[in-house]
Motif scaffolding. Structure first.
Motif, PDB file in Angstrom:
ATOM      1  N   ASP A 105      -6.794   1.408 -14.442  1.00 42.32           N
ATOM      2  CA  ASP A 105      -8.032   0.375 -14.142  1.00 42.32           C
ATOM      3  C   ASP A 105      -8.266  -0.106 -12.765  1.00 42.32           C
ATOM      4  O   ASP A 105      -7.492  -0.861 -12.370  1.00 42.32           O
ATOM      5  N   MET A 106      -9.200   0.953 -11.907  1.00 44.10           N
ATOM      6  CA  MET A 106      -9.181   0.600 -10.616  1.00 44.10           C
ATOM      7  C   MET A 106      -8.212   1.203  -9.644  1.00 44.10           C
ATOM      8  O   MET A 106      -6.904   0.783  -9.419  1.00 44.10           O
ATOM      9  N   ILE A 107      -8.480   2.482  -9.218  1.00 40.74           N
ATOM     10  CA  ILE A 107      -7.520   3.044  -8.335  1.00 40.74           C
ATOM     11  C   ILE A 107      -8.452   3.697  -7.224  1.00 40.74           C
ATOM     12  O   ILE A 107      -7.867   4.683  -6.321  1.00 40.74           O
ATOM     13  N   GLY A 108      -9.521   3.424  -6.957  1.00 45.09           N
ATOM     14  CA  GLY A 108     -10.442   4.128  -5.917  1.00 45.09           C
ATOM     15  C   GLY A 108     -10.477   3.208  -4.371  1.00 45.09           C
ATOM     16  O   GLY A 108     -11.186   3.564  -3.612  1.00 45.09           O
ATOM     17  N   ARG A 109      -9.702   2.069  -4.286  1.00 42.54           N
ATOM     18  CA  ARG A 109     -10.063   1.336  -3.046  1.00 42.54           C
ATOM     19  C   ARG A 109      -8.687   0.827  -2.740  1.00 42.54           C
ATOM     20  O   ARG A 109      -7.674   0.963  -3.195  1.00 42.54           O
ATOM     21  N   THR A 110      -8.757  -0.063  -1.478  1.00 42.14           N
ATOM     22  CA  THR A 110      -7.541  -0.844  -1.033  1.00 42.14           C
ATOM     23  C   THR A 110      -7.895  -2.270  -1.085  1.00 42.14           C
ATOM     24  O   THR A 110      -9.088  -2.720  -0.970  1.00 42.14           O
ATOM     25  N   ASP A 111      -7.075  -3.062  -1.475  1.00 37.85           N
ATOM     26  CA  ASP A 111      -7.230  -4.349  -1.478  1.00 37.85           C
ATOM     27  C   ASP A 111      -7.004  -5.346  -0.569  1.00 37.85           C
ATOM     28  O   ASP A 111      -6.689  -4.717   0.665  1.00 37.85           O
ATOM     29  N   PHE A 112      -6.995  -6.538  -0.725  1.00 41.74           N
ATOM     30  CA  PHE A 112      -6.924  -7.537   0.521  1.00 41.74           C
ATOM     31  C   PHE A 112      -5.557  -7.444   1.175  1.00 41.74           C
ATOM     32  O   PHE A 112      -5.297  -7.412   2.468  1.00 41.74           O
ATOM     33  N   ILE A 113      -4.434  -7.222   0.354  1.00 46.74           N
ATOM     34  CA  ILE A 113      -3.107  -7.214   0.863  1.00 46.74           C
ATOM     35  C   ILE A 113      -2.887  -6.243   1.439  1.00 46.74           C
ATOM     36  O   ILE A 113      -2.110  -6.317   2.504  1.00 46.74           O
ATOM     37  N   TYR A 114      -3.087  -5.036   1.193  1.00 43.48           N
ATOM     38  CA  TYR A 114      -2.755  -3.568   2.095  1.00 43.48           C
ATOM     39  C   TYR A 114      -3.777  -3.176   3.276  1.00 43.48           C
ATOM     40  O   TYR A 114      -3.651  -2.349   3.740  1.00 43.48           O
ATOM     41  N   ARG A 115      -4.889  -4.186   3.032  1.00 39.54           N
ATOM     42  CA  ARG A 115      -6.012  -3.640   4.168  1.00 39.54           C
ATOM     43  C   ARG A 115      -5.050  -3.800   5.381  1.00 39.54           C
ATOM     44  O   ARG A 115      -4.470  -4.790   5.815  1.00 39.54           O
ATOM     45  N   ASN A 116      -5.406  -2.887   6.259  1.00 40.57           N
ATOM     46  CA  ASN A 116      -4.897  -2.785   7.850  1.00 40.57           C
ATOM     47  C   ASN A 116      -3.512  -2.854   7.957  1.00 40.57           C
ATOM     48  O   ASN A 116      -2.655  -3.320   8.676  1.00 40.57           O
ATOM     49  N   THR A 117      -2.791  -2.243   6.794  1.00 44.79           N
ATOM     50  CA  THR A 117      -1.502  -2.005   6.920  1.00 44.79           C
ATOM     51  C   THR A 117      -1.199  -0.340   6.932  1.00 44.79           C
ATOM     52  O   THR A 117      -1.775   0.234   6.478  1.00 44.79           O
ATOM     53  N   PRO A 118       0.251  -0.205   7.461  1.00 47.17           N
ATOM     54  CA  PRO A 118       0.690   1.371   7.414  1.00 47.17           C
ATOM     55  C   PRO A 118       0.366   1.927   5.937  1.00 47.17           C
ATOM     56  O   PRO A 118       0.091   3.165   5.959  1.00 47.17           O
ATOM     57  N   ASP A 119       0.465   1.342   5.035  1.00 41.24           N
ATOM     58  CA  ASP A 119       0.233   1.893   3.603  1.00 41.24           C
ATOM     59  C   ASP A 119      -0.988   1.799   2.958  1.00 41.24           C
ATOM     60  O   ASP A 119      -1.145   1.800   1.668  1.00 41.24           O
ATOM     61  N   SER A 120      -1.991   1.406   3.645  1.00 46.79           N
ATOM     62  CA  SER A 120      -3.303   0.953   3.097  1.00 46.79           C
ATOM     63  C   SER A 120      -3.728   2.113   2.172  1.00 46.79           C
ATOM     64  O   SER A 120      -4.670   1.961   1.352  1.00 46.79           O
ATOM     65  N   THR A 121      -3.446   3.331   2.526  1.00 43.30           N
ATOM     66  CA  THR A 121      -3.991   4.722   1.790  1.00 43.30           C
ATOM     67  C   THR A 121      -2.992   5.251   1.047  1.00 43.30           C
ATOM     68  O   THR A 121      -3.134   6.473   0.838  1.00 43.30           O
ATOM     69  N   ASN A 122      -1.723   4.733   0.671  1.00 41.82           N
ATOM     70  CA  ASN A 122      -0.680   5.272   0.083  1.00 41.82           C
ATOM     71  C   ASN A 122      -0.017   4.292  -0.912  1.00 41.82           C
ATOM     72  O   ASN A 122       1.339   4.336  -0.918  1.00 41.82           O
ATOM     73  N   TYR A 123      -0.438   3.432  -1.385  1.00 43.69           N
ATOM     74  CA  TYR A 123       0.173   2.562  -2.181  1.00 43.69           C
ATOM     75  C   TYR A 123      -0.411   2.534  -3.732  1.00 43.69           C
ATOM     76  O   TYR A 123      -1.688   2.896  -3.804  1.00 43.69           O
ATOM     77  N   LEU A 124       0.171   1.662  -4.500  1.00 49.72           N
ATOM     78  CA  LEU A 124      -0.366   1.657  -5.973  1.00 49.72           C
ATOM     79  C   LEU A 124       0.402   0.296  -6.781  1.00 49.72           C
ATOM     80  O   LEU A 124       1.709   0.514  -6.540  1.00 49.72           O
ATOM     81  N   TYR A 125      -0.338  -0.393  -7.216  1.00 45.54           N
ATOM     82  CA  TYR A 125       0.451  -1.365  -8.017  1.00 45.54           C
ATOM     83  C   TYR A 125       0.607  -0.866  -9.531  1.00 45.54           C
ATOM     84  O   TYR A 125      -0.099  -0.159 -10.175  1.00 45.54           O
ATOM     85  N   LEU A 126       1.796  -1.161  -9.958  1.00 44.18           N
ATOM     86  CA  LEU A 126       2.228  -0.562 -11.317  1.00 44.18           C
ATOM     87  C   LEU A 126       2.633  -1.925 -12.144  1.00 44.18           C
ATOM     88  O   LEU A 126       3.530  -2.720 -11.725  1.00 44.18           O
ATOM     89  N   VAL A 127       2.265  -1.901 -13.291  1.00 39.94           N
ATOM     90  CA  VAL A 127       2.408  -2.934 -14.134  1.00 39.94           C
ATOM     91  C   VAL A 127       2.945  -2.675 -15.484  1.00 39.94           C
ATOM     92  O   VAL A 127       2.569  -1.672 -16.161  1.00 39.94           O
ATOM     93  N   GLY A 128       3.925  -3.181 -16.149  1.00 37.21           N
ATOM     94  CA  GLY A 128       4.448  -3.071 -17.460  1.00 37.21           C
ATOM     95  C   GLY A 128       5.339  -1.849 -17.755  1.00 37.21           C
ATOM     96  O   GLY A 128       5.898  -1.669 -18.682  1.00 37.21           O
ATOM     97  N   THR A 129       5.776  -1.203 -16.762  1.00 39.87           N
ATOM     98  CA  THR A 129       6.633  -0.080 -16.740  1.00 39.87           C
ATOM     99  C   THR A 129       8.007  -0.259 -17.561  1.00 39.87           C
ATOM    100  O   THR A 129       8.419   0.462 -18.094  1.00 39.87           O
TER     101      THR A 129
END
Length: 500
Positions: A371-395
């Motif tokens: 549910d939502m995997i196409g953008r960069t959020d406020f937290i990661y914008r302008n960081t080195p990981d802005s295009t290489n991160y993902l939140y995982l929940v429930g694992t």
């Protein structure tokens, strides 16, 4: 001696390679998850033609038909009595205003005011209103607003008015009147005051207060009708800073109207081999919030990221597994690719499936929900990981085994920066409870929720296809594919080792 050293180095490299690429075919078929494929699907699903895909509306049914056709092209089985569609029976509750009068002036809904409320039928009569102007929460704490009619001004600052309304509702007034200072303001009204629930379903997990103060939006012209007998007008009132009582006669009568609505979950089934009775579920929700009838030129909430991105990702994952099976490398366990309706209406499609599962929940080993995997959020914008991160929940909520499988898939193949902040028990967003995976988790199925976080276009008409990073979308979808490949081909399903 040199030959022996070379041999052992070569041998160790081979062993390392085998350990690194546990499933060599996984990498081969993951290449089917491409930016070309995800962009193709998303450009269609999030187009204006699909009218924002609101549950129960034409655009959502068009999206369901499109997904069904794609499942058929992939030669997935139609598991609902020969259909890809699981009909979801819903009840829509709309609030209807029977009458609204201000100082004996009869007002028309839609033209003179907009109503948003819930609960049982009610009649409100008042001879005075409390105009609270720009009073702060601290100043208002001394006022008993219970059962009273209050009047406030919305100066077009969306976050502030929403926060203020939340505070006012906590004081339980009979009615809140909001003066819109800007024309075409839609900050409060895209939901239109109607709500959906599953017919004969349970709402235990998502408690809703039986009564919440109704809100009526009015313009300055109608405001002047209210002030008519008090020697004020809208212009003078705008400069008042302390709460004052306004003498005005007000009568409001409203109540709920129930209507049955039908929508559909879309299911495509890929049968496994020796462990086919066990099932992995990939899911995303294809619905969004529909049309913005109060806005400017752009009237479509396209929902490109939410959740056109997840839907497109699951379609691409389905293609990769279908290609594998076509070439004789099908999964040991079966896979259900499921696109839910009604997520935006409180997880209704997944709630319905949990109450009416096509395959036993006991045989469902994991739900991988995107549910939502196409953008960069406020937290990661302008960081080195802005295009290489993902939140995982429930694992690790139900199975630490699943968490290890997920981490291993990422370490071996995609190497994304995995962020678990939203998985923490004290996470303020509590997002674990607010997407479709939760209806599996509460029924004892381990889950992983893939999510890129919120951005400035969340639930706005500006959530458009041209803002999607398709390379990032595809890479994130590949992580879900690699995790699923391991899950459907390993000897044992993830162990349930976490006590609730």
């Amino acid at each position: 001696m040199m030959k022996k050293q070379v041999f052992w180095i070569f041998f160790l490299v081979c062993i390392a390679s085998i350990a690194f690429a546990q499933y060599p075919n996984a990498e081969k078929y993951a290449r089917n998850i491409t930016t070309k494929i995800t962009k193709k699907h998303l450009s269609i699903l999030a187009s204006d033609k699909y009218e924002g895909r609101e549950t129960g509306k034409r655009g959502a049914e068009m999206a369901a038909a499109y997904i069904s056709r794609e499942f058929e092209k992939l030669k997935l089985l139609a598991p609902v009595n020969g259909s890809y569609l699981q009909q979801v029976s819903l009840i829509e509750t709309s609030m209807f205003v029977n009458s609204f009068e201000v100082n004996k002036n009869v007002l028309n809904s839609g033209k003179d005011f907009k109503f948003n409320g819930s609960g049982d039928a009610k009649t409100i009569q008042a001879t005075e209103l409390l105009f609270i102007a720009s009073a702060t929460e601290l100043e208002l704490k001394q006022y008993d607003l219970s059962g009273k009619v209050v009047l406030i001004i919305d100066y077009g600052q969306t976050n502030e008015i929403v926060k203020r309304l939340s505070f006012l509702k906590s004081k339980e007034p009979a009615l809140i009147l909001v003066i819109n200072s800007e024309k075409n303001d839609s900050s409060l009204s895209h939901n239109s005051g109607s709500s959906l629930r599953v017919k004969n379903g349970s709402r235990e997990s998502f408690p809703i207060k039986a009564y919440s103060s109704p809100v009526i939006q009015i313009n300055p012209e109608i405001t002047n009708l209210i002030f008519k007998n008090s020697g004020f007008n809208y212009e003078k009132a705008s400069s008042i800073h302390t709460p004052i009582l306004i003498q005005a006669e007000l009568k409001l009568s409203y109540g709920p109207v129930l209507k049955e609505v039908r929508s559909s979950n879309v299911l495509g089934y890929l049968e496994g081999t020796d462990l086919k009775d066990e099932l992995l579920v990939y899911s995303a929700h294809y619905d969004h919030i529909g049309l913005n009838l109060d806005g400017g030129k752009d009237k479509v909430f396209n929902g490109a990221d939410d959740d056109g991105s997840g839907t497109s990702g699951v379609l691409a994952i389905a293609r990769a597994f279908a290609k594998a099976k076509e070439k004789g490398n099908g999964p040991r366990r079966s896979i259900l690719f499921m696109m839910f309706t009604g997520e935006e209406k409180n997880l209704l499609g997944s709630e319905y499936y949990s109450l009416n599962p096509v395959f036993p929940m006991a045989n469902t080993i994991t739900n991988l929900n995107i549910d939502m995997i196409g953008r960069t959020d406020f937290i990661y914008r302008n960081t080195p990981d802005s295009t290489n991160y993902l939140y995982l929940v429930g694992t690790d909520k139900l199975s630490t085994d699943l968490h290890k499988i997920s981490d291993k898939a990422n370490a071996t193949y995609t190497k994304l920066k995995l962020d678990y902040r939203h998985n923490a028990k004290d996470d303020p967003t509590q997002i674990y409870y607010w997407s479709d995976h939760y209806n599996f988790a509460k029924n004892g199925v381990p889950v992983i929720f893939y999510y890129n976080g919120k951005h400035e276009d969340y639930h706005k008409v500006s959530d458009e296809v041209n803002k999607i990073n398709f390379n990032l979308l595809s890479k994130r979808a590949q992580l879900a594919f690699f995790t699923g490949w391991d899950l459907v081909n390993r000897d044992k399903r993830p162990v349930m080792d976490v006590k609730k």
